[in-house]
Design a protein around this motif. Structure first.
Motif, PDB file in Angstrom:
ATOM      1  N   SER A 109       0.837  -1.202   0.000  1.00  0.00           N
ATOM      2  CA  SER A 109       0.000   0.000   0.000  1.00  0.00           C
ATOM      3  C   SER A 109       0.872   1.253   0.000  1.00  0.00           C
ATOM      4  N   GLY A 144       0.978   3.448  -3.248  1.00  0.00           N
ATOM      5  CA  GLY A 144       0.452   4.788  -3.028  1.00  0.00           C
ATOM      6  C   GLY A 144       1.472   5.849  -3.384  1.00  0.00           C
ATOM      7  N   SER A 145       2.712   5.644  -2.972  1.00  0.00           N
ATOM      8  CA  SER A 145       3.730   6.645  -3.284  1.00  0.00           C
ATOM      9  C   SER A 145       4.000   6.683  -4.781  1.00  0.00           C
ATOM     10  N   TYR A 192      -2.653  -1.397  -4.106  1.00  0.00           N
ATOM     11  CA  TYR A 192      -2.865  -0.248  -4.997  1.00  0.00           C
ATOM     12  C   TYR A 192      -4.094   0.542  -4.552  1.00  0.00           C
ATOM     13  N   GLY A 223      -3.423   1.995  -0.853  1.00  0.00           N
ATOM     14  CA  GLY A 223      -2.416   3.059  -0.915  1.00  0.00           C
ATOM     15  C   GLY A 223      -2.961   4.312  -1.572  1.00  0.00           C
ATOM     16  N   ALA A 224      -3.693   4.122  -2.684  1.00  0.00           N
ATOM     17  CA  ALA A 224      -4.256   5.291  -3.371  1.00  0.00           C
ATOM     18  C   ALA A 224      -5.315   5.969  -2.499  1.00  0.00           C
ATOM     19  N   GLY A 284      -3.534   7.637   0.516  1.00  0.00           N
ATOM     20  CA  GLY A 284      -2.779   8.770  -0.014  1.00  0.00           C
ATOM     21  C   GLY A 284      -3.690   9.932  -0.374  1.00  0.00           C
ATOM     22  N   LEU A 317       1.033  13.338   3.250  1.00  0.00           N
ATOM     23  CA  LEU A 317       1.129  12.182   2.349  1.00  0.00           C
ATOM     24  C   LEU A 317       2.390  11.366   2.666  1.00  0.00           C
ATOM     25  N   PHE A 352       2.467   7.449   4.227  1.00  0.00           N
ATOM     26  CA  PHE A 352       3.145   6.310   3.608  1.00  0.00           C
ATOM     27  C   PHE A 352       4.267   5.782   4.501  1.00  0.00           C
TER      28      PHE A 352
END
Lengths: 254, 61
Positions: free
Chosen positions: A144, A148-149, B13, B16-17, B20, B32, B36
């Protein structure tokens, strides 16, 4: 196996085509769903195909080559996307993922089909083994953070430094290049220090994303170095997670 | 295990998205980066926790 892989590639190609032609955000989202399904299917089947399509002698060598695919795709795809993206964002979907998926389909069609596996994998049975859930949660959290990054880093470069789409793509590709030596370098220490590496590299990646987010507006070279550091650490981290002997649940090696 | 790992990757994905996006909307790129970082550290924690006594080498079916 071949048919499953082809299905994933068709989904990827269709999603790219839908995204390229999307008249609004809803259609674009539908295209992204297709792409996500296609990537998930093709990635997992490709790894499984290594075991089925290779002899035991060549398996590890072929697997190593297959696992280099994603970073190689970033190195090629990100700068290409950036360059094409300066012309049109719609063209990016055609030039990079759609063309790549069709090319992979052409290669796949030349391969003979194989019969279905005799035994079916039971995901729930796998999750019941000691250590698998804990390991999976760790992987989910780390993925994640990584994914995300990766999603937001381009926007950070454009908004913080005013870079063009092309320059951002080139920058991301340059950062991705460092992933490969990180991957190769840490491989030699995995057998002896895998858990220390896994934890240390994760903390290193955490520090670099904090620096990337907090120190914007400074010279770009700082961010580039930070980004390269992050990819280098992540290259080692993913290599460790794939092959480290104590970080993986013991059933993986049974 | 390939399926489990691929599921973690694909779900990653999405998670995380989503995290974020929330962090970016709440506090910009500084938040942000911190979000993370927390995820990276949290991902390492399962490997720092002591192992249970049930850690033989079972054979998968």
């Amino acid at each position: 196996m071949r048919e499953l892989l082809a299905s994933g590639l068709v989904l990827l190609a269709a999603g790219s085509a839908v995204s390229a032609a999307a008249p609004d955000f809803t259609v674009m989202s539908a295209g992204q769903l297709l792409i996500g399904a296609g990537v998930g299917l093709s990635y997992s089947v490709a790894i499984a195909a290594v075991a089925e399509w290779t002899s035991p002698d060549e398996r590890s060598r072929v697997l190593a080559l297959v696992l280099l695919g994603p970073p190689a795709a970033w190195i090629v795809g990100m700068p290409l996307s950036g360059l094409v993206g300066d012309v049109s964002w719609r063209l990016v979907w055609v030039v990079v993922p759609l063309t790549s998926a069709v090319a992979a389909l052409v290669v796949l069609v030349r391969r003979h089909s194989t019969p279905p596996a005799a035994a079916r994998a039971d995901l729930l049975a796998v999750l019941r083994y000691p250590g698998v859930v804990r390991w999976s949660i760790g992987e989910l959290l780390a993925f994640s953070a990584w994914a995300g990054s990766l999603v937001f880093i381009g926007a950070l470069f454009i908004e913080s430094y005013g870079l063009s789409v092309a320059a951002t793509g080139l920058l991301l590709g340059a950062g991705a290049v460092v992933y490969v030596p990180g991957n190769l370098l840490f491989r030699r220490w995995i057998d002896e220090h895998d858990r220390v590496l896994l934890v240390g590299l994760a903390f290193g990646a955490a520090a670099t994303v904090v620096v990337l987010g907090a120190y914007r507006g400074r010279p770009r070279s700082v961010s580039l170095r930070t980004r390269c550091s992050r990819f280098w650490l992540e290259g080692g981290r993913w290599q460790e997670a794939r092959t480290g002997s104590t970080s993986l649940p013991s059933c993986v090696f049974a | 295990m390939t399926g489990v790992r691929t599921a973690a990757l694909q779900l990653g994905y999405f998670v995380g998205a989503a995290i974020g996006g929330i962090a970016l909307a709440a506090g910009g790129y500084t938040s942000l980066g911190l979000a993370f970082a927390v995820l990276f550290v949290a991902g390492a924690l399962p490997h720092l926790l002591p192992r249970g006594s049930r850690s033989p080498k079972p054979s998968l079916p």
